[in-house]
Write a protein that holds these residues in place. Sequence first.
Motif, short mmCIF file in Angstrom:
data_model
loop_
_atom_site.label_atom_id
_atom_site.label_comp_id
_atom_site.label_asym_id
_atom_site.label_seq_id
_atom_site.Cartn_x
_atom_site.Cartn_y
_atom_site.Cartn_z
N GLN A 60 -3.07 -45.39 -55.57
CA GLN A 60 -2.51 -45.57 -56.92
C GLN A 60 -2.76 -44.33 -57.78
O GLN A 60 -1.88 -43.87 -58.51
CB GLN A 60 -3.12 -46.80 -57.60
N ARG B 218 0.08 -41.90 -59.41
CA ARG B 218 0.11 -41.72 -60.87
C ARG B 218 -0.04 -40.27 -61.27
O ARG B 218 0.53 -39.84 -62.28
CB ARG B 218 -1.05 -42.53 -61.49
N SER B 219 -0.84 -39.50 -60.49
CA SER B 219 -1.18 -38.17 -61.04
C SER B 219 -0.79 -36.99 -60.17
O SER B 219 -0.92 -35.85 -60.61
CB SER B 219 -2.69 -38.11 -61.33
#
Length: 214
Positions: free
Chosen positions: A11, A15-16
């Motif tokens: 995750q 996300r990054s």
Amino acid sequence: TGTTRPLRILQHVQRSAKQGDALSVITAIDSYCSKVEWAMNVGDKKGEILDTVVLETRPRYVLELGTYCGYSTLRIARLLPPGARLITIEMNPHYAQVAKEIFQYAGLDAQVELLVGSSTVLIPQLKKKLDIEKFDLVFIDHWKVSYLPDTKLLEECGLLKAGSVLLADNVICPGAPDYLKYIRNCPRYRSQYFPAQLEYLQVEDGVEKSVFLG
Ligand SMILES: O=C(NC/C=C/[C@H]1O[C@@H](n2cnc3c(NCCO)ncnc32)[C@H](O)[C@@H]1O)c1cc(-c2ccc(F)cc2)cc(O)c1O
Ligand SMILES: [Mg+2]
């Protein structure tokens, strides 16, 4: 959901990191595991030693034992020329699924062949199933008690040739004493220890590079 550490790592990557950018995925995993929660990736320090060995060896056929989230798989895959084959073996289906999604996010899923199962079972099948003759480089990073039996299995299955390189993570921490004793005393290998630190911590660890002499 984020119910498991690998899922939380995935995750964080989604996300990054930048999709299709393997280096940003590697950096995102190192950032998460050094700041949020530790995980047993080879990490950035020992990862640089892995990178150097991959670049020096210029392997066509690479085997990794113990994929986990696929961090070291990405480090290797991003440095391989087109046409090279990287086989990684992972016995935990959940870890394998997370690794697969990380490879896809990084845009390297076409470069990696992920086999789900135990290395002890799969190593004897590699020649037949994957039409592989010998490995130029083997990265060993699975259960530490399995390093030695699987190395002997690679020898017995004729999967090593003169010049094949074995690179073993964690030979100090958690340690693989039986493997080290064997590989450093066996005349069929020339070994070199690279001191480093345990991933994300100030704890002594290192990797052992061993060249099979045939
Ligand atoms: O234990 C460590 N690694 C194990 C990796 C296991 C992964 O590989 C998979 N796996 C295991 N055996 C096999 C197998 N074959 C063997 C069985 O048939 N065939 C296929 N897949 C296999 C597992 O499913 C996991 O995905 C470690 C610990 C520390 C550590 C240091 C300090 C601490 F305080 C705590 C921990 C640091 C590290 O860098 C470490 O690598
Ligand atoms: Mg390790």
